[in-house]
Motif scaffolding. Sequence first.
Motif, PDB file in Angstrom:
ATOM      1  N   ALA A  66       7.506   3.655   4.932  1.00  0.00           N
ATOM      2  CA  ALA A  66       8.296   3.520   3.703  1.00  0.00           C
ATOM      3  C   ALA A  66       7.540   4.229   2.593  1.00  0.00           C
ATOM      4  O   ALA A  66       6.318   4.111   2.488  1.00  0.00           O
ATOM      5  CB  ALA A  66       8.499   2.056   3.353  1.00  0.00           C
ATOM      6  N   GLU A  67       8.271   4.966   1.796  1.00  0.00           N
ATOM      7  CA  GLU A  67       7.648   5.651   0.672  1.00  0.00           C
ATOM      8  C   GLU A  67       7.399   4.661  -0.455  1.00  0.00           C
ATOM      9  O   GLU A  67       8.194   3.750  -0.664  1.00  0.00           O
ATOM     10  CB  GLU A  67       8.564   6.760   0.194  1.00  0.00           C
ATOM     11  N   THR A  68       6.296   4.862  -1.152  1.00  0.00           N
ATOM     12  CA  THR A  68       5.970   4.047  -2.329  1.00  0.00           C
ATOM     13  C   THR A  68       5.521   5.014  -3.420  1.00  0.00           C
ATOM     14  O   THR A  68       5.315   6.195  -3.131  1.00  0.00           O
ATOM     15  CB  THR A  68       4.834   3.057  -2.013  1.00  0.00           C
ATOM     16  N   PRO A  69       5.366   4.534  -4.659  1.00  0.00           N
ATOM     17  CA  PRO A  69       4.927   5.477  -5.700  1.00  0.00           C
ATOM     18  C   PRO A  69       3.605   6.155  -5.331  1.00  0.00           C
ATOM     19  O   PRO A  69       2.611   5.486  -5.070  1.00  0.00           O
ATOM     20  CB  PRO A  69       4.775   4.573  -6.937  1.00  0.00           C
ATOM     21  N   MET A  72       2.543   6.004   0.708  1.00  0.00           N
ATOM     22  CA  MET A  72       3.460   5.479   1.718  1.00  0.00           C
ATOM     23  C   MET A  72       2.808   4.318   2.444  1.00  0.00           C
ATOM     24  O   MET A  72       1.580   4.202   2.492  1.00  0.00           O
ATOM     25  CB  MET A  72       3.860   6.570   2.725  1.00  0.00           C
ATOM     26  N   VAL A  73       3.652   3.428   2.956  1.00  0.00           N
ATOM     27  CA  VAL A  73       3.171   2.313   3.764  1.00  0.00           C
ATOM     28  C   VAL A  73       3.562   2.608   5.204  1.00  0.00           C
ATOM     29  O   VAL A  73       4.701   3.000   5.470  1.00  0.00           O
ATOM     30  CB  VAL A  73       3.790   0.984   3.295  1.00  0.00           C
ATOM     31  N   ALA A 198      -0.448  -3.716   2.666  1.00  0.00           N
ATOM     32  CA  ALA A 198       0.647  -3.514   1.709  1.00  0.00           C
ATOM     33  C   ALA A 198       1.970  -3.967   2.311  1.00  0.00           C
ATOM     34  O   ALA A 198       2.096  -4.126   3.525  1.00  0.00           O
ATOM     35  CB  ALA A 198       0.727  -2.034   1.319  1.00  0.00           C
ATOM     36  N   THR A 200       6.388  -3.488   1.719  1.00  0.00           N
ATOM     37  CA  THR A 200       7.552  -2.992   0.985  1.00  0.00           C
ATOM     38  C   THR A 200       8.738  -3.895   1.332  1.00  0.00           C
ATOM     39  O   THR A 200       8.864  -4.361   2.465  1.00  0.00           O
ATOM     40  CB  THR A 200       7.894  -1.532   1.343  1.00  0.00           C
ATOM     41  N   ASP A 202      12.979  -4.598   0.934  1.00  0.00           N
ATOM     42  CA  ASP A 202      14.319  -4.101   0.647  1.00  0.00           C
ATOM     43  C   ASP A 202      15.069  -5.211  -0.076  1.00  0.00           C
ATOM     44  O   ASP A 202      15.520  -6.181   0.558  1.00  0.00           O
ATOM     45  CB  ASP A 202      15.015  -3.715   1.964  1.00  0.00           C
ATOM     46  N   LEU A 214      -1.168   0.901   3.125  1.00  0.00           N
ATOM     47  CA  LEU A 214      -0.831   1.862   2.074  1.00  0.00           C
ATOM     48  C   LEU A 214      -1.819   3.022   2.098  1.00  0.00           C
ATOM     49  O   LEU A 214      -3.031   2.814   2.167  1.00  0.00           O
ATOM     50  CB  LEU A 214      -0.874   1.162   0.713  1.00  0.00           C
TER      51      LEU A 214
ATOM     52  N   ASP B  47       5.115  12.478  -6.887  1.00  0.00           N
ATOM     53  CA  ASP B  47       6.056  11.378  -6.803  1.00  0.00           C
ATOM     54  C   ASP B  47       7.456  11.905  -7.089  1.00  0.00           C
ATOM     55  O   ASP B  47       7.641  12.504  -8.145  1.00  0.00           O
ATOM     56  CB  ASP B  47       5.661  10.295  -7.808  1.00  0.00           C
TER      57      ASP B  47
END
Lengths: 310, 244
Positions: A66-69, A72-73, A198, A200, A202, A214, B47
């Motif tokens: 999953a993308e994060t700021p 990614m995780v 980490a 994420t 939904d 992460l 980002d």
Amino acid sequence: MVVREQKTGVDLAVELCGLMLRTPLIPASGTLSREALGEVEGVYGAMLPKTATPVARAGNPPPRVAETPAGMVNSIGLQNPGVEVFLRDLDAFDLGVPIFISVAGDTVAEFASLCERLADDERICAVELNLSCPNVECGGLAFCAGPASVEEVVAACRAAVSDKPILAKLTNGGVVENARAAEAAGADALTVINTLPALTVDARMRKVLVKGGLSGPAIKPVALRAVYDVSGVVRVPVVGSGGVTSGTDVAEFMLAGATAVQVGTASFVRDPYEILDEFTVYLKESTLSAKELTGALRGVRPVLTGGEDI
Amino acid sequence: MKFYKVKVEEREELGSYTLLRYRWSDGPVEPGQFVMARAAGYPETLDPFLARPFSFYDYDGEMASLLFEVRGRGTALLDLAPTIEVTAPLGKGFRIEPGLGRAALLGGGIGVAPLKILGRRLDAAGVPHDVFLGFADAKSAVVAREFQGAEVATMDGSEGTHGTVLDPIDTLEDYGAVYSCGPNPMLAAVKLAAGENSLCQLSVEERMGCGNGSCNGCVVPVRGGGYIRSCIEGPVFRAEVLAW
């Protein structure tokens, strides 16, 4: 196409545990596939393929990423074909630089027997212990959950492989104590750090998306701090890892105390050659060699301090 | 992964979707191969962090096009960007076997994307085919006008047949080849409907980290256990390989 020329007059080489690396960059384990090797020739000072376990692992069910700021995780679950198939196919990773192997087991005995299996393989120059995996004999706590278990597993591996350097890869939690324990147990180097725990979520579906680790630029300051702290208390070299995305990042990690630096998630989103190229430009402008950077911050008072003593 | 900066030459809104065109010299060898794409700005921005996978919608030797739906920040920025960064062609696409007779192409939602270039290649290979497209509603079905003669179904009944992409079809079992792309539950239904006699190939839609086989993030379950990567071994798979 970028012309992959060696910049003249810049010394990129570093020495790690008696091994000469022509650049200080190493791919972080699990971030460079055989299929992508064609893109990285000339970038790395050593090769480090994905972690091998005693028998094949299917890995975790998707979703795995999953993308994060700025990051990614991932929760891959160490998918790999097992050490025997891994070794059978290892020659693909021979790009003319030393090959390091990352290993993980469920028990101390499995770690040790993996090291034993690799001990006589002349293709392998060093072994990295992935200590972030769960120890089934300790209720699933990671091997690097505390100094006692770090010491036990590193000592067992040390006994199993005497003539190859061992790198202990540590997670951020308790990293200083764990680093001391790994050094005391005979580790030749420490890789600092692994991904950070980490999660994420939904919100729309009201469920966990990915529970994992992460990586990426988001964790860089945390990793830098760990490298800085660890390299201040151990004698063995530290390999920096965590969010390295640019040539300046490489320099920052080396200044903070790293002898070599791993590039992981960034290689998904950039050509790693650009990172090396930026680092080369940095060295040229600073008229320094790569090895002169290591630990150069030591003894220099931090300009800014946070809410705690540094 | 190395990305190449390209200018967006054309941008067209097609109902819920956007169609981008850009100059590209290295097109797909097989229809169904994909592109990793993002709005330009790296490495300064960082980002959104990851690029996104998109099937080639079309390619004529000079211009490549991508069809996508804005679903989050990555696609929202892509939708606005005058310049994008891409790497392609990636993965394994649809294999065309001309001897199999008539082919059925089934697309669901944004999964219609690779069927455009697939249809073109089937025409070139002399393979007759029927196209069936399923959408949520009339707005997302606007893209169907790009597929001449396609049979359309919508879940809300606002366009074409009321129901799924399979509802207008009597049987898929008479087709020599079945090609499909869409959400996983749809692909599972297509696989079931295709039976065992056709060459059924499915293009999966998975989240990807890297697109070059390195992260193992985009896996699908395979029959007999385990997972394989949709970016290297796919995104197009023979239906019988998949465990759903």
